[in-house]
Design an enzyme around this catalytic site. Sequence first.
Site, short mmCIF file in Angstrom:
data_model
loop_
_atom_site.label_atom_id
_atom_site.label_comp_id
_atom_site.label_asym_id
_atom_site.label_seq_id
_atom_site.Cartn_x
_atom_site.Cartn_y
_atom_site.Cartn_z
N CYS A 1 0.78 -1.24 0.00
CA CYS A 1 0.00 0.00 0.00
C CYS A 1 0.81 1.29 0.00
O CYS A 1 0.64 2.11 -0.90
CB CYS A 1 -0.93 0.02 1.20
SG CYS A 1 -2.22 -1.21 1.05
C1 UDX Z 1 -0.87 -0.31 5.55
C2 UDX Z 1 -1.83 0.54 6.40
O1 UDX Z 1 -1.41 0.51 7.76
C3 UDX Z 1 -3.26 0.04 6.23
O2 UDX Z 1 -4.14 0.87 6.97
C4 UDX Z 1 -3.59 0.11 4.75
O3 UDX Z 1 -4.89 -0.20 4.47
C5 UDX Z 1 -2.63 -0.78 3.97
O4 UDX Z 1 -1.30 -0.32 4.20
P1 UDX Z 1 0.39 -2.63 5.77
O5 UDX Z 1 1.09 -2.21 4.52
O6 UDX Z 1 -0.17 -4.00 5.86
O7 UDX Z 1 -0.82 -1.62 6.08
O8 UDX Z 1 1.43 -2.53 6.97
P2 UDX Z 1 1.84 -1.47 8.10
O9 UDX Z 1 1.82 -2.17 9.39
O10 UDX Z 1 1.09 -0.23 7.98
O11 UDX Z 1 3.38 -1.21 7.72
C6 UDX Z 1 3.78 -0.68 6.46
C7 UDX Z 1 5.28 -0.54 6.40
O12 UDX Z 1 5.73 0.50 7.27
C8 UDX Z 1 6.05 -1.78 6.81
O13 UDX Z 1 7.16 -1.95 5.94
C9 UDX Z 1 6.50 -1.46 8.22
O14 UDX Z 1 7.66 -2.16 8.59
C10 UDX Z 1 6.78 0.03 8.10
N1 UDX Z 1 6.71 0.76 9.37
C11 UDX Z 1 5.57 0.78 10.10
C12 UDX Z 1 7.82 1.48 9.81
O15 UDX Z 1 8.87 1.49 9.16
N2 UDX Z 1 7.74 2.17 10.99
C13 UDX Z 1 6.61 2.21 11.73
O16 UDX Z 1 6.61 2.88 12.77
C14 UDX Z 1 5.50 1.49 11.30
#
Ligand code: UDX
Length: 436
Positions: free
Chosen positions: A274
Amino acid sequence: MKITVVGGGYVGLVSGACLAKTGHDVTIIDTIPQKVDMINSGRPPIYEKGLEEILKSCVGRNLCASLNYDSVAESDIALICVGTPPRPDGSANLEYIESAAESIGREIGKAESRGVHRFRTVVVKSTVPPGTTEKIVFPAVMKGVGSCATADELSIDIGFAMNPEFLREGLAVEDFLNPDRIVIGSGGGKAKDAVTAMYEGIGTERLYCGITAAEMIKYTSNAFLATKISFSNEIGNICKQLGIDVYEVMKGVGMDHRISPFFLNAGAGFGGSCFPKDVSALVSLAESSGIDPVLLKSVLGVNDAQPLRMIELLEKRIGDISGKHIAVLGLAFKNDTDDIRDSRSIPVLAELIKKGAKITAYDPMATAAMKTLFDESKVIYCANAKDALKDADACLVMTEWPEFTKLDAEFDGMRSRVIIEGRRILSVKDKEGICW
Ligand code: UDX
């Protein structure tokens, strides 16, 4: 209610299963026969916590999958959950949306000409640029209807709505059943009532708004979350240079209720299906509307540069990488998933290969997926972290897997103890963080 979900990917499958769990009669349509067979035998085609239990209890009762659109005829709602993959210029490819909408329309047209009359609502759940539901989905549905129904029947009663999803992979079932909010974009009336009724079993705040606002809410939410991460990473890069612990800093910053403590964890950047895709689509949307999205472009810029900082740090520690044995722990874009889409490990592996490293890698779930990108002539995939670390000159930890937090003696097998983490999870000594 009777609900047809078009698309059996992460969003469609989880939404369909959860809607069945809350009591609706659900049919999930997908074009891949193996996927349809798996769902119909109660086996999820993807790993998602809690999904298998729901399939096991609902399939054969009020949940099934199908290759055709027949169920639309008797459905109150047709939920469009197909992919909107990025085109080479970053904009969203809406081909699947359009063809799903037209197929739904054809089925409605056929049903009406058979005398099966009812009010049906077409709901877009896929992430789509603002205007898509009105300018692409509505005409495509009407085109489908028109190809199958006579002029008289074209007074057919169809409503349209947009209802974005906010599901995190790995926590998608929990997010669907316990959301922070449910956004329902519609022109009001029966379409709004139908989507409201679909969520009757889920207690949370509802936001009713216009269709284009609902479409924009999804892009904006993801862009904001991605911005928080790139912001934390930039601050992290500054902190590292100044010898300050960015996690201590962000803890203090996140205690301000206006900021909140979430999505402030610095690291190697965001991946997944996403954030990178949606921010790129928003950039492309802005540019095509004559706006230069300076901030959003920087969010992507920080994210593209971040994984390469792992390599810079590695070179600072061990010099020339060529011929060195580098262990990479974590291939999935985040923990608790086998998904590698836009994983930060991909640019890291590509760079290590380019620089001539010998690579061993381990991931609890995503090895099979990564093998399709880098075959075993380029990366040696190991069955556990200990094997990957044995005799390594250095190790890069890329994914926040809980099992990595417990690693300790496994690092003793390394030739030299150079341990660099892209997420702050290790508890061993001698580790160095990408920006801490
Ligand atoms: C995301 C959104 O959270 C969700 O609401 C949307 O509908 C789809 O995209 P997702 O991609 O499944 O969900 O994962 P998420 O937990 O949001 O993490 C996304 C990325 O950000 C990951 O690579 C994660 O490692 C990274 N991340 C997350 C960080 O680097 N730091 C953080 O503090 C949080």
